[in-house]
Design a protein around this motif. Structure first.
Motif, short mmCIF file in Angstrom:
data_model
loop_
_atom_site.label_atom_id
_atom_site.label_comp_id
_atom_site.label_asym_id
_atom_site.label_seq_id
_atom_site.Cartn_x
_atom_site.Cartn_y
_atom_site.Cartn_z
N LEU A 148 -19.19 26.44 -56.51
CA LEU A 148 -20.06 25.30 -56.22
C LEU A 148 -20.30 25.19 -54.72
O LEU A 148 -21.40 24.86 -54.29
N GLN A 149 -19.26 25.45 -53.93
CA GLN A 149 -19.42 25.38 -52.47
C GLN A 149 -20.52 26.32 -51.99
O GLN A 149 -21.37 25.94 -51.18
N GLU A 150 -20.53 27.55 -52.48
CA GLU A 150 -21.56 28.50 -52.08
C GLU A 150 -22.94 28.05 -52.55
O GLU A 150 -23.94 28.21 -51.84
N THR A 151 -23.00 27.47 -53.74
CA THR A 151 -24.27 27.01 -54.28
C THR A 151 -24.84 25.87 -53.45
O THR A 151 -26.02 25.87 -53.08
N VAL A 159 -21.18 21.30 -39.32
CA VAL A 159 -21.19 20.07 -40.11
C VAL A 159 -21.60 20.37 -41.55
O VAL A 159 -20.99 19.89 -42.51
N LEU A 160 -22.62 21.18 -41.72
CA LEU A 160 -23.11 21.49 -43.06
C LEU A 160 -22.09 22.30 -43.85
O LEU A 160 -21.95 22.11 -45.06
N ASP A 161 -21.36 23.18 -43.19
CA ASP A 161 -20.27 23.90 -43.86
C ASP A 161 -19.23 22.89 -44.37
O ASP A 161 -18.74 23.01 -45.50
N ALA A 162 -18.89 21.92 -43.52
CA ALA A 162 -17.88 20.94 -43.90
C ALA A 162 -18.35 20.07 -45.07
O ALA A 162 -17.57 19.76 -45.97
N VAL A 163 -19.62 19.68 -45.05
CA VAL A 163 -20.14 18.84 -46.13
C VAL A 163 -20.19 19.62 -47.44
O VAL A 163 -19.87 19.08 -48.51
N ALA A 164 -20.58 20.88 -47.40
CA ALA A 164 -20.59 21.69 -48.62
C ALA A 164 -19.19 21.80 -49.20
O ALA A 164 -18.99 21.70 -50.42
N ALA A 165 -18.20 21.97 -48.34
CA ALA A 165 -16.81 22.04 -48.80
C ALA A 165 -16.37 20.70 -49.39
O ALA A 165 -15.66 20.65 -50.40
N HIS A 166 -16.82 19.60 -48.77
CA HIS A 166 -16.45 18.27 -49.26
C HIS A 166 -17.04 18.03 -50.65
O HIS A 166 -16.36 17.51 -51.54
N VAL A 167 -18.31 18.40 -50.83
CA VAL A 167 -18.95 18.21 -52.14
C VAL A 167 -18.19 19.00 -53.20
O VAL A 167 -17.92 18.50 -54.31
N ALA A 168 -17.83 20.23 -52.88
CA ALA A 168 -17.08 21.05 -53.84
C ALA A 168 -15.73 20.41 -54.17
O ALA A 168 -15.29 20.41 -55.32
N ALA A 169 -15.07 19.87 -53.15
CA ALA A 169 -13.77 19.22 -53.37
C ALA A 169 -13.92 17.99 -54.26
O ALA A 169 -13.04 17.69 -55.08
N LEU A 170 -15.04 17.28 -54.13
CA LEU A 170 -15.28 16.10 -54.96
C LEU A 170 -15.48 16.48 -56.43
O LEU A 170 -15.38 15.63 -57.31
N ALA A 171 -15.76 17.75 -56.66
CA ALA A 171 -15.89 18.24 -58.03
C ALA A 171 -14.62 18.95 -58.49
O ALA A 171 -14.60 19.58 -59.55
N GLY A 172 -13.57 18.86 -57.66
CA GLY A 172 -12.30 19.44 -58.04
C GLY A 172 -12.18 20.92 -57.76
O GLY A 172 -11.26 21.57 -58.25
N GLU A 173 -13.09 21.47 -56.96
CA GLU A 173 -13.04 22.90 -56.66
C GLU A 173 -12.25 23.13 -55.38
O GLU A 173 -12.44 22.42 -54.38
#
Length: 214
Positions: free
Chosen positions: A81-84, A183-197
């Motif tokens: 998901l993070q890559e997506t 910043v965008l790398d960090a936000v992508a990682a955060h979104v993935a973490a919010l989905a449990g990834e």
């Protein structure tokens, strides 16, 4: 002048208005200057738009759709998901890098709407459109990849809208591609973490064409 469907004529005038406003500013843009840019008569303009408010709303919608179309195409499920998500951000940011004047115009439209009586609803519509667009993209991606978020979709949508809005303005002022990319790398990682990834570490170093958005 060749005849064309009214919807197509509206798009033609809207795109002409975007070019004129990006060049001359919202306040200095007139129906005559838009018609001159589009190569049509005033009667054609008034047939398509009954007020400046209607034109500005069409401009706001069109500018948003310019980048959203690219993001939709980029949001193809990848290994994680993070890559997506990061690919979606990159598509957005490539548009920012290629069309800075168009993105600067979005902030001018907000200020114009808030400062002119009777136009404030356009600013509200503008920011509702940002959140609604993120909501749609999140729900579509969730259906395709099968993740479940730890926060309500509307909350994440507003968060992402606020992030990209603020980061875009910051970039237009500072022009720091590397900082925006981080910043965008960090936000992508955060979104993935919010989905449990489990997320990969953020990348470091400059990126070729500048930041991204989802």
């Amino acid at each position: 002048m060749p005849r064309m469907p009214s919807a197509e004529r509206r798009r033609q005038l809207t795109e002409a208005a975007i070019r004129v406003m990006a060049r001359d500013g919202v306040a200095a843009t007139t129906t005559r200057s838009v018609c001159a840019e589009a190569g049509v008569s005033l009667s054609v303009f008034h047939y398509c738009f009954d007020s400046k408010q209607a034109l500005l709303e069409s401009v706001i919608t069109a500018i948003t759709e310019h980048s959203v179309t690219l993001v939709r195409e980029a949001l193809q499920p990848k290994a994680t998901l993070q890559e997506t998500v990061r690919a979606g951000f990159q598509a957005y940011w490539d548009h920012v890098a290629a069309h800075p004047g168009e993105h600067l115009l979005t902030y001018e439209l907000t200020q114009y709407a808030l400062r002119h009586p009777g136009f404030a609803h356009l600013a509200r519509r503008q920011y509702a459109l940002y959140s609604d667009t993120y909501t749609e993209l999140i729900e579509q991606l969730g259906a395709r990849m099968g993740f479940v978020l730890r926060v309500p979709v509307p909350v994440l949508a507003r968060y992402l809208a606020a992030m990209t809005d603020g980061l875009t303005l910051q970039h237009l002022v500072l022009r720091d591609d590397a900082a925006a990319t981080a910043v965008l790398d960090a936000v992508a990682a955060h979104v993935a973490a919010l989905a449990g990834e489990e997320t990969a570490p953020a990348r470091s170093g400059p990126v070729s064409s500048g930041p991204a958005g989802w």
